[in-house]
Design a protein around this motif. Sequence first.
Motif, PDB file in Angstrom:
ATOM      1  N   TRP A   1      18.463  11.437   9.119  1.00 17.43           N
ATOM      2  CA  TRP A   1      19.097  10.327   8.102  1.00 17.43           C
ATOM      3  C   TRP A   1      18.638   9.014   8.491  1.00 17.43           C
ATOM      4  CZ3 TRP A   1      21.745  10.310   4.258  1.00 17.43           C
ATOM      5  CH2 TRP A   1      22.571  11.340   3.729  1.00 17.43           C
TER       6      TRP A   1
ATOM      7  N   ILE B   1      17.396   6.064   5.642  1.00 18.76           N
ATOM      8  CA  ILE B   1      17.742   4.662   5.863  1.00 18.76           C
ATOM      9  C   ILE B   1      16.458   3.892   5.610  1.00 18.76           C
ATOM     10  CG2 ILE B   1      18.800   2.859   7.111  1.00 18.76           C
ATOM     11  CD1 ILE B   1      20.807   5.191   8.102  1.00 18.76           C
TER      12      ILE B   1
ATOM     13  N   VAL C   1      15.147   3.437   2.262  1.00 14.42           N
ATOM     14  CA  VAL C   1      15.819   2.673   1.562  1.00 14.42           C
ATOM     15  C   VAL C   1      15.570   1.076   1.750  1.00 14.42           C
ATOM     16  CG1 VAL C   1      18.005   2.070   0.786  1.00 14.42           C
ATOM     17  CG2 VAL C   1      17.599   4.193   0.988  1.00 14.42           C
ATOM     18  N   SER C   2      15.418   1.123   3.180  1.00 13.66           N
ATOM     19  CA  SER C   2      15.046  -0.325   3.618  1.00 13.66           C
ATOM     20  C   SER C   2      13.757  -1.068   3.438  1.00 13.66           C
ATOM     21  CB  SER C   2      15.214  -0.501   5.131  1.00 13.66           C
ATOM     22  OG  SER C   2      14.202   0.264   6.003  1.00 13.66           O
TER      23      SER C   2
ATOM     24  N   ARG D   1      24.795   1.049   7.566  1.00 13.72           N
ATOM     25  CA  ARG D   1      23.467   0.750   7.314  1.00 13.72           C
ATOM     26  C   ARG D   1      22.800   1.123   6.035  1.00 13.72           C
ATOM     27  NH1 ARG D   1      20.731   4.381  12.161  1.00 13.72           N
ATOM     28  NH2 ARG D   1      18.884   3.142  11.369  1.00 13.72           N
ATOM     29  N   LEU D   2      23.332   1.950   5.254  1.00 10.03           N
ATOM     30  CA  LEU D   2      23.048   1.878   3.905  1.00 10.03           C
ATOM     31  C   LEU D   2      23.535   0.807   3.185  1.00 10.03           C
ATOM     32  CD1 LEU D   2      23.463   5.899   3.412  1.00 10.03           C
ATOM     33  CD2 LEU D   2      20.922   4.542   3.301  1.00 10.03           C
TER      34      LEU D   2
ATOM     35  N   PRO E   1      20.639  -2.221   4.387  1.00  6.24           N
ATOM     36  CA  PRO E   1      19.493  -1.497   5.138  1.00  6.24           C
ATOM     37  C   PRO E   1      18.642  -2.511   5.717  1.00  6.24           C
ATOM     38  CG  PRO E   1      19.363  -1.580   2.952  1.00  6.24           C
ATOM     39  CD  PRO E   1      20.652  -2.108   3.005  1.00  6.24           C
TER      40      PRO E   1
ATOM     41  N   TYR F   1      24.056  -2.967  -0.892  1.00 14.07           N
ATOM     42  CA  TYR F   1      24.296  -1.837  -1.645  1.00 14.07           C
ATOM     43  C   TYR F   1      25.955  -1.443  -1.745  1.00 14.07           C
ATOM     44  CZ  TYR F   1      19.308  -0.789  -2.143  1.00 14.07           C
ATOM     45  OH  TYR F   1      17.972  -1.023  -2.341  1.00 14.07           O
TER      46      TYR F   1
ATOM     47  N   VAL G   1      28.123   1.569  -1.714  1.00 10.03           N
ATOM     48  CA  VAL G   1      27.817   2.957  -1.300  1.00 10.03           C
ATOM     49  C   VAL G   1      29.047   3.416  -1.538  1.00 10.03           C
ATOM     50  CG1 VAL G   1      27.321   4.484   0.667  1.00 10.03           C
ATOM     51  CG2 VAL G   1      26.141   2.175   0.301  1.00 10.03           C
TER      52      VAL G   1
END
Length: 218
Positions: free
Chosen positions: A125, A129, A132-133, A163-164, A167, A176, A178
């Motif tokens: 995971w 992340i 995405v970052s 964290r998502l 990010p 974002y 989520v």
Amino acid sequence: MTHSQHTANVLQSSPSRIDADAAASIRPLECIELFAGCGSMALGLQQAGIIHQLMVDVDTYASRTLSANRTTFGKSDRLLISQADVRHIDWHAYAGVDLIAGGPPSQPFSGGGLGAGQHDRRDLWPEAIRAVSEALPRAFVFESAPGLLRPSFSQYLDDLVARLERPCGVREDVQYKVTVVPLNAADYGVAQNLRRVLIAGIRQDCGSLLEFGPNTQS
């Protein structure tokens, strides 16, 4: 209220999906996919009109299967299929892509495994992340085993969602929305009881989240 409590409330009221209608009306959405496996998620995305730029999996047989079926995934002349470890990929090269998708290994959270979570070397995971970052896509969708929703992983899930949501950490301008959605494939016409969890998000400057599609078998 923790993220895990919040998402439970969201799931009971109005689970969500990515609102990509506006962008799709202008041009096809483009996607990069991590942990692509043999291409089941890619096939669903292709049927939704999304074009893949890149599909990555470290497994030899999965990569061969993807390559053998590359014409199934839309415009094959633009598709790169890569057998690679995602930990060695620089996602900055895909900055601004419409969608990042994939299924990080679920064994660390599966009810049939040891339940070691973040202490299992297969927990990737953090790499989802990082993707995405670095790429800062318009949206993302990841899937995992329902074991991720077990109480023993509630803090992990809280941290994952947080964290998502942000990010880039210190960058206030990139956030974002989520949502976490549990589902059973059988509720959508698949002849199999397959329970999964979707974690989806959309960049706040790109749109909003709408209700996830209703159970088609009720």
